[in-house]
Design a protein around this motif. Structure first.
Motif, PDB file in Angstrom:
ATOM      1  N   GLU A  93      -7.145  -6.166 -11.008  1.00  0.00           N
ATOM      2  CA  GLU A  93      -7.363  -6.732 -12.336  1.00  0.00           C
ATOM      3  C   GLU A  93      -6.808  -8.141 -12.400  1.00  0.00           C
ATOM      4  O   GLU A  93      -5.791  -8.441 -11.775  1.00  0.00           O
ATOM      5  N   LYS A 135      -9.652  -0.473   0.321  1.00  0.00           N
ATOM      6  CA  LYS A 135     -10.348  -1.105  -0.798  1.00  0.00           C
ATOM      7  C   LYS A 135      -9.660  -0.736  -2.113  1.00  0.00           C
ATOM      8  O   LYS A 135      -9.294   0.412  -2.337  1.00  0.00           O
ATOM      9  N   GLU A 136      -9.498  -1.764  -2.954  1.00  0.00           N
ATOM     10  CA  GLU A 136      -8.862  -1.554  -4.243  1.00  0.00           C
ATOM     11  C   GLU A 136      -9.438  -2.543  -5.250  1.00  0.00           C
ATOM     12  O   GLU A 136      -9.940  -3.616  -4.885  1.00  0.00           O
ATOM     13  N   LYS A 137      -9.373  -2.149  -6.529  1.00  0.00           N
ATOM     14  CA  LYS A 137      -9.852  -3.008  -7.601  1.00  0.00           C
ATOM     15  C   LYS A 137      -8.661  -3.729  -8.211  1.00  0.00           C
ATOM     16  O   LYS A 137      -7.733  -3.100  -8.702  1.00  0.00           O
ATOM     17  N   GLN A 174      -8.563  -8.391  -1.031  1.00  0.00           N
ATOM     18  CA  GLN A 174      -9.387  -8.863  -2.147  1.00  0.00           C
ATOM     19  C   GLN A 174      -8.662  -9.996  -2.872  1.00  0.00           C
ATOM     20  O   GLN A 174      -7.432  -9.954  -3.036  1.00  0.00           O
TER      21      GLN A 174
END
Length: 1093
Positions: free
Chosen positions: A57, A53-55, A136
């Motif tokens: 931008e 999992k990563e955010k 994602q």
């Protein structure tokens, strides 16, 4: 494990987790003869991990900038298949501008406003677990600078805009791989994948080349819009440097990938099963290759050979096991392991020691039927140990077949390469070894070949007409042929328009679809023959039209066109030609070819050419007329991109250097004002380059150079725009001059009367003043006083290449005076001669006397006349005459040896026997030895009165009675011999020969200078007692053609079990073979009487 097999079954669903069974497995099969093992089998469970999992931008950037969207899929087993889709599970479109790399990242060479979206999603599909993992979504927004007013642009900081690069056009740069060079390793047999992705505006185009080589034609493929180069079945030959080139209108960049092909071990010669019999020798070979070189190790019955039970018949030598004098206990299964860091090979080979009599496995009385003039293969599959020898026989009483015209294969098969009618018959195969014999009969029949004596012919017809093809067949009367018609290698259409009438195929109401190839096939059980003809219902295409040039760049342009009518035959390709109106107006050249389904082409252009294009269409019948020419397009001038080829520097005179090259043609000049910059300097000096610029010529002469000095030379092309790339430097030499110095210290060693060896000291290299080609020897004999006054003396010449300092003079005349000198040779010519050296050849043996004649024969004398040898090769010391009488049975008498002074040319022999033939051997001698001999024969004259008396005696009654008594005694002797033979008595021939040997007619040894018995050369009878046999106790074929029956008169000769001959000398005298010619005169009654007595 499955019952009755070696298969191991693991049920993961009912027997635990897959991880429990992870490991390396190996199967061993064993019986009393040995143990074999399998390759290692690696079991690993598949894995499909989740994405970390990563955010992410959102990404914002200006139009025209480059972009890389990372995927970074989780590491699974096997590796995942990567693809990009949106939220609707639709694949994202890719092109030369947007494409996915091998690592799964999505690359944009430049972005456009339409690339803005919020659902760039990378998917990883794990086929083995049938799962798909999703990354994602990534949001990308592309801002057009034209949409921003000055106020909004002023409020934006550089950090808020991704990359902060200008959206102006720019040359290419590589997004991957980085830098100017990179390395790549791949294993032999795999697919080599090389990738280059570049960014730039406009979008760069990728090209691939291999430095110092060409890309393999049938194994090279381009993927991902030319950004990926793939080579299948890669091998060590594919190692090297590959270059990808990214190009757009603003520039070109290169990246070099050095490829090294490694290799897991692979077999050159895998170990093979070996069958030996007790006491035999053999070898087990294991040859493997790889990169790096694999290590070879051996196992016996699955146990490393080092700790296996010792076998004294076995010796290991690297990749070979040698067996000597094997016994049955030597049987075992051997394993060869070839391994390196990339893998290993394991081969099993059974060494079987057994003793088996021959067995023939081919069925008995097999019938082979073969077409004449084709190969006939008669099988004789066999087995036995030791390996049986195979012999073939033809017919019931035939002798063994030998090579020519037969071919004998190792598997026992008999091949008749070109079988003829007389090859028909029964053939017997016999297999033998020391344990026994087996045989088998097969039968061969030869048939006449099937032929098409009237073939179908090519036909061109209009639609709606009728066409007929004829096919007449001739065949062997014992074979029944079937004739089939095919269209385009398939069955005929099921249409009533196609009818077959005896030897004809008729097609009525021909349509466009009927065009193609019609084949008549005649089949028998043994052969088939076919003949084809083409039916054409079409015409060549009409020429293309509406040619248009678009995307006009400096070095490329796009040409499009509209195809003309194909006239019912599909267009296979379009041919594009160009005209250079500036340099070669009216002359059209081939530019490119594209498939018939394509109506546009991107064409590469050269600078400074005024192009016009035209297009032709081609189908199976031919090529259309050219289209109308397109509009003209003049490309900009540029500096030359290549330099002249074939640059050389050679001197034509001792003080110059002529520099030559192959000029560029007008097409290669790339611009106006083509010239050449010619540069040179001495190779071994410190001088700067001297350069001149010359017009468009192909030669420049540098004068005033030192003699034969190495120069460095380069020729560079230039035009009004600029210079070509830096040229390659080549080496040349200024002109040669004649050598200055003669070889010194010349001396001669006489080896023998016809051979001498000459030695000399080499000249200094500087004095050669050119390329040393070798040394040349002039030699001649001193002439006699009359010839010595002539100006011209015939000289012989021998040249020795390179820097040799000695040489042999063969073929000299013995007992002669010779003079010689030596000269050095270069490309210009010869140097001065060394001082003359005189030498003498010693005496040799003379040739044979030129002639030998016998004159004035009398009752007891003969006179010999001769001419001296034509080549005395020295001073004659004497002549030697040897002679011996020859009786009526052609046996040679005692040899008389006589020495004659050298100054004689005539000699009379007295006190000879009357009416006797003599053989003479005559030769000359020098101090070096005896020369070749000349032979002659002659007969003394007959005393007519004595001959008459002898004839009278022979016709008297008492003489006839005596002869009958002798014949009766001989007959009684033969009967006694026959009786004793039946009782086991032995009569060795040799004992009788030794007991009755006549010392006067024994042969004389050649090495003693004496001669063997005389015989008639035309009457090859078996050798009698006292005759010579070869030292190896064999009789040459030409000396033993006659039957042994000739030893006895009226009685068949036989041998006892011990080899003794029964019919010994039973009243018949035989002629004996020796050198010489038989007298044409019949023996006189006197001689007949003397021989009998």
């Amino acid at each position: 494990m499955k019952a009755g097999s070696g298969t191991l079954v693991i049920n993961i669903l009912s027997e635990g987790k897959a991880e429990t069974y992870e490991g390396v497995y190996q199967c061993t099969a064993r019986n009393e003869r040995g143990a074999a093992i399998s390759n290692n089998i690696v079991v690993r469970p598949s894995r499909s991990p989740l994405w970390t999992k990563e955010k992410l931008e959102p990404i914002t950037l200006r139009s025209g900038q480059s972009l890389v969207l990372p995927c970074r899929p989780p590491i699974g087993l096997p590796p995942a298949i990567i693809f990009w889709m949106d939220n609707s599970f639709q694949r994202l479109p890719q092109s030369e501008r947007v494409s996915q790399g091998l690592n799964g990242d999505l690359y944009f060479s430049n972005v456009l406003p339409e690339d803005s979206r919020e659902d760039y999603i990378c998917y990883a599909r794990f086929n083995h677990t049938q799962t798909i993992q999703q990354k994602q979504p990534i949001s990308v927004k592309v801002i057009s600078v034209d949409e921003l007013n000055d106020t909004i642009a002023a409020n934006l900081s550089d950090t808020e805009v991704y990359g902060a690069k200008s959206s102006r056009e720019r040359p290419p740069t590589f997004l991957t791989p980085e830098g100017n060079a990179s390395n790549k390793e791949e294993l032999r047999g795999n697919v080599l994948s090389l990738e280059c992705i570049a960014e730039g505006l406009p979008t760069p185009i990728i090209y691939w080349i291999k430095e110092d080589g060409t890309l393999p034609t049938n194994r090279t493929f381009y993927r991902n819009f030319q950004k990926t180069l793939q080579i299948t079945q890669v091998s060590e030959a594919d190692s090297g440097k590959y270059q990808c080139i990214a190009k757009n209108a603003l520039g070109v960049i290169h990246h070099t990938i050095s490829v090294t092909v490694k290799a897991a071990p692979y077999w050159i010669m895998a170990p093979q099963n070996l069958v030996l019999s007790p006491g035999e020798d053999g070898a087990l070979n294991c040859r493997a290759n790889g990169n790096p070189k694999p290590k070879i190790s051996w196992l016996s019955n699955g146990v490393p050979i080092e700790i296996a039970p010792d076998d004294p018949s076995r010796k290991i030598n690297g990749d070979t096991i040698m067996f000597s004098s094997v016994q049955e206990r030597s049987s075992a299964v051997y394993q060869c392991n070839a391994s390196n860091e990339y893998g290993y090979l394991l081969g099993n080979a059974f060494v079987n020691v057994l003793a088996e009599p021959p067995r023939i496995l081919t069925s008995t009385n097999t019938l082979y039927q073969v077409i004449a003039n084709r190969p006939a293969l008669l099988d004789c599959a066999f087995f036995g140990s030791p390996l049986p020898s195979i012999e073939w026989f033809k017919g019931t009483k035939g002798s063994a077949l030998h090579e020519d015209p037969y071919v004998f294969h190792e598997n026992g098969t008999l091949e008749i390469p070109v079988a003829q009618k007389d090859s028909t018959g029964t053939y017997t195969c016999v297999a033998k070894n020391k344990l026994g014999m087996a045989k088998n009969e097969v039968h061969l029949e030869i048939k006449d070949p099937t032929r098409i004596i009237k073939q179908p012919e090519y036909a061109v017809v209009q639609r709606g007409s009728t066409v007929s093809f004829e096919c007449k067949v001739k065949h062997d009367h014992t074979l029944i042929p079937t004739v089939t018609w095919l269209k385009d290698h398939g069955e005929l259409p099921s249409d009533g328009r196609f009818t077959i009438d005896k030897d004809h195929l008729v097609v009525a109401d021909v349509s466009d679809d009927d065009g193609g190839t019609y084949t008549c096939v005649a089949n028998t059980t043994l052969d088939n023959v076919s003949a084809s003809a083409v039916l054409s219902v079409v015409d060549v295409p009409n020429p293309p039209f509406d040619l248009e040039l678009t995307d006009q760049l400096d070095k490329s342009v796009q040409l499009s066109w509209t195809p003309g009518d194909d006239n019912n035959s599909p267009i296979t390709k379009f041919i594009i030609e160009y005209e250079n109106a500036m340099h070669e107006a009216g002359l059209w050249h081939h530019q490119a070819e594209v498939p018939g389904t394509q109506t546009r082409a991107q064409l590469k252009l050269s600078p400074y050419v005024n192009y016009s294009f035209r297009v032709m269409a081609e189908n199976s019948l031919g090529r259309s007329s050219p289209s109308e020419a397109s509009e003209q397009y003049l490309t900009k001038a540029a500096e030359p991109d290549k330099n002249p080829m074939m640059v050389e520097g050679l001197g034509s005179e001792p003080d110059n250097l002529v520099i030559t090259w192959q000029p560029l043609n007008g097409f290669e000049s790339n611009g106006p004002g083509l010239q050449y910059k010619v540069s040179w300097r001495q190779k071994d000096g410190d001088d700067e380059w001297t350069s001149v610029i010359v017009a468009n010529v192909s030669k420049y002469i540098v004068s005033g150079t030192p003699t034969f000095v190495p120069y460095l030379i380069k020729v560079q092309a230039l035009n009004d725009v600029g210079f070509a790339p830096e040229p390659a430097v080549v080496m040349g030499h200024s002109g040669e001059d004649l050598p200055m110095v003669a070889p010194g210290n010349v001396h001669v060693t006489v080896v023998n009367s016809t051979l001498a060896e000459v030695h000399w000291d080499p000249v200094p290299l500087k004095s050669v003043r050119g390329h040393l080609q070798g040394y040349r020897i002039y030699y001649w004999t001193d002439q006699n006083s009359s010839k010595r006054n002539r100006r011209h003396i015939e000289k012989k010449i021998l040249t020795f290449q390179g820097s040799k300092t000695h040489g042999m003079l063969p073929g000299l005349e013995p007992f002669s005076h010779y003079t010689l000198n030596v000269r050095v040779v270069n490309g210009k010519g010869e140097g001065p001669a060394s001082p003359d050296r005189v030498f003498h050849t010693p005496e040799g043996v003379p040739s044979a006397p030129s002639s030998l004649k016998i004159v004035n024969p009398t009752l007891d004398s003969l006179t010999l006349e001769w001419d001296p040898p034509s080549h005395p090769n020295g001073i004659l010391t004497e002549y030697t005459l040897k002679y011996q009488p020859i009786n009526s049975t052609h046996e040679l008498g005692p040899l008389v040896d006589l020495k004659i002074p050298a100054n004689k040319t005539r000699w009379t022999l007295k006190n000879l026997n009357f009416s006797t033939r003599y053989k003479f051997y005559f030769y000359a001698q020098t101090s070096a030895g005896s020369g070749s001999q000349i032979t002659e024969e002659a007969v003394t004259t007959v005393d007519e009165a004595m001959a008459s008396r002898q004839v009278d005696i022979a016709t008297q009654g008492w003489f006839i009675g005596l002869m009958c008594a002798v014949a009766l005694l001989i007959l009684i002797l033969l009967i006694v011999c026959f009786i004793r033979r039946n009782k086991g008595g032995k009569y060795p021939v040799k004992e009788k020969e030794d007991a009755h040997a006549d010392p006067e007619i024994q042969p004389m040894k050649e090495d003693d200078g004496t001669f063997g018995e005389y015989s008639d050369a035309e009457d090859h009878k078996p050798l009698k007692k006292g005759s010579r046999t070869p030292s190896d106790r064999t009789v040459k074929k030409e000396d033993s053609d006659d039957s042994l029956v000739d030893y006895g008169e009226g009685v068949n000769g036989q041998f006892n079990e011990d080899g003794s001959f029964i019919g010994q000398y039973s009243g018949k005298k035989e002629k004996e073979p020796a050198e010489g010619n038989e007298s044409s005169e019949a023996p006189s009654p006197v001689n007949a009487m003397n021989s009998f007595v």
